[in-house]
Structures are given as C-alpha cells and as structure tokens.
Design a protein around this motif. Structure first.
Motif: not given
Length: 221
Positions: A143-159
């Motif tokens: 349900t997320l937009s492309g920009g939200q998905l990329q920010r989520l990918a960044i959040a996961r990488a920085l976890a």
C-alpha cells in the motif's frame, strides 16, 4: 579527524567471462565520509557494490571493512558480524522488500537475522528518522508509494546502526521530485549519525550535493 577507514579496496578485479566488470580498483572511504561514485550504465558500479557486500565473489584483490579483511567465503558467524557493520540500499525499493509484509516486519528483519533485541520505541524511531509516519507501522508494503518504499528500505538498512552504508543508485527509479526528497534524507541521516556512505549514481549534480569526494568509473576502472 577522518583517519580510520570504513572501507578499503585494494586492486579488486572481477570478470564475467570475457567482460572485465572491475579492473584493478583501489578505493578508500574514511569513517564519516560520503563518497560519491558515478559512471554510465555497465561501467561496474553495481558490481563494486555487490562485491563490497559480498553478494558477488571478486577474482583478485582485497576488501577491508572497518580495518578487517573480508574473506571471499565468510562463515555464518562472520556474516552476522559484518551485517552489523555494513548495509545496502538497492535501486528498486519495492523489489528489495516483501510487498506482502507489514512495515513492522520489514523493520524487525535485521534484528531477527542477527539475534539482537528490538523494542517498539526503536522501530518508531527508525520510521521518524527516515521521514515516515509511525501510523504506517501496521500497513502492508503493497500500500506504500515508491518514495515511501525507498525510505522504508533506508530505515531497514540503518536498523543496526552500520558504520558503512552502500546506496546503489537509490533514486534512479523515482521521479525528480522524489529524488530530491530521498537525497535530502540521506544527507540529513549521514550528518546526524556519522556513518560512511558510498553513494552510487549517474547524476553528478545530485551526487555532488551530498558527497565529500566524487569518483568516476569507466570500463571497470
């Protein structure tokens, strides 16, 4: 002083049959530094990123993370250690995430893999740092937009708070307005958290806005 090395490549080469993807590459990135790497498609940028993450096995040379040599075939224990030191954000945020998973599941994944504890406050902080609303926590990635998905990918990488973040053309699949937003996220996060960043792309203006130094790849060199 940036005298400690987050990443060092010494004479790294990688071939796919007759194609020399990396040709005697030497590169050093210091802790807290942003190194921008640009070049045309097919010049070897992604191969370099995959070798740094040990998703590809290089043919010759040495790769060092935080002063420790990387084996071409690390054991499971070593892989877990390296997972806490480095992380990657791929070009396609949607492709790197399970679209059926909830946002919460995506954020918890690095902790599960490395056996580290995580609490609710930590997950909410990850979302906030990457400019995502905490109300998204129970949402499906689909349900997320492309920009939200990329920010989520960044959040996961920085976890796991890595010392080195590799971003392989993280804005290439986004439209221009979203590209600027994601670049600003990287810039703000790096300035506040101080990780070393290898930012790969082909847009010199975008890369130069963030990077302390810029390197150019051509023909694997």
């Amino acid at each position: 002083m940036r005298d400690e090395q987050a990443l060092r490549l010494e004479h790294v080469s990688k071939a796919y049959g007759s194609v020399q993807a990396l040709d005697d590459v030497c590169l050093t990135i210091h802790q807290g530094e942003v190194y921008g790497l640009i070049g045309e498609s097919g010049c070897g940028k992604t191969t370099l990123a995959r070798c740094v993450m040990q998703l590809e096995t290089w043919d010759e040379g040495s790769i060092w993370i935080d002063g420790q040599s990387c084996s071409k075939k690390p054991n499971r224990t070593r892989r877990r250690e390296l997972a806490k030191k480095r992380a990657i954000v791929f070009q396609e945020g949607a492709a790197s995430l399970d679209r059926k998973s909830r946002v919460r599941d995506v954020l918890q994944e690095p902790f599960r893999i490395t056996g580290r504890p995580v609490d609710e406050a930590r997950l909410k902080a990850l979302l906030a740092r990457c400019r995502l609303d905490v109300s998204l926590m129970e949402r499906s990635c689909a349900t997320l937009s492309g920009g939200q998905l990329q920010r989520l990918a960044i959040a996961r990488a920085l976890a796991l708070e890595p010392d080195l973040l590799v971003a392989d053309e993280p804005i290439a699949s986004l439209d221009v307005s979203l590209q600027a937003q994601i670049v600003n996220v990287f810039k703000d996060l790096q300035e506040t958290e101080g990780f070393a960043l290898l930012l790969i792309g082909h847009d010199l203006d975008m890369i130069r806005f963030v990077a302390d130094r810029v390197g150019v790849m051509y023909g694997g060199r």
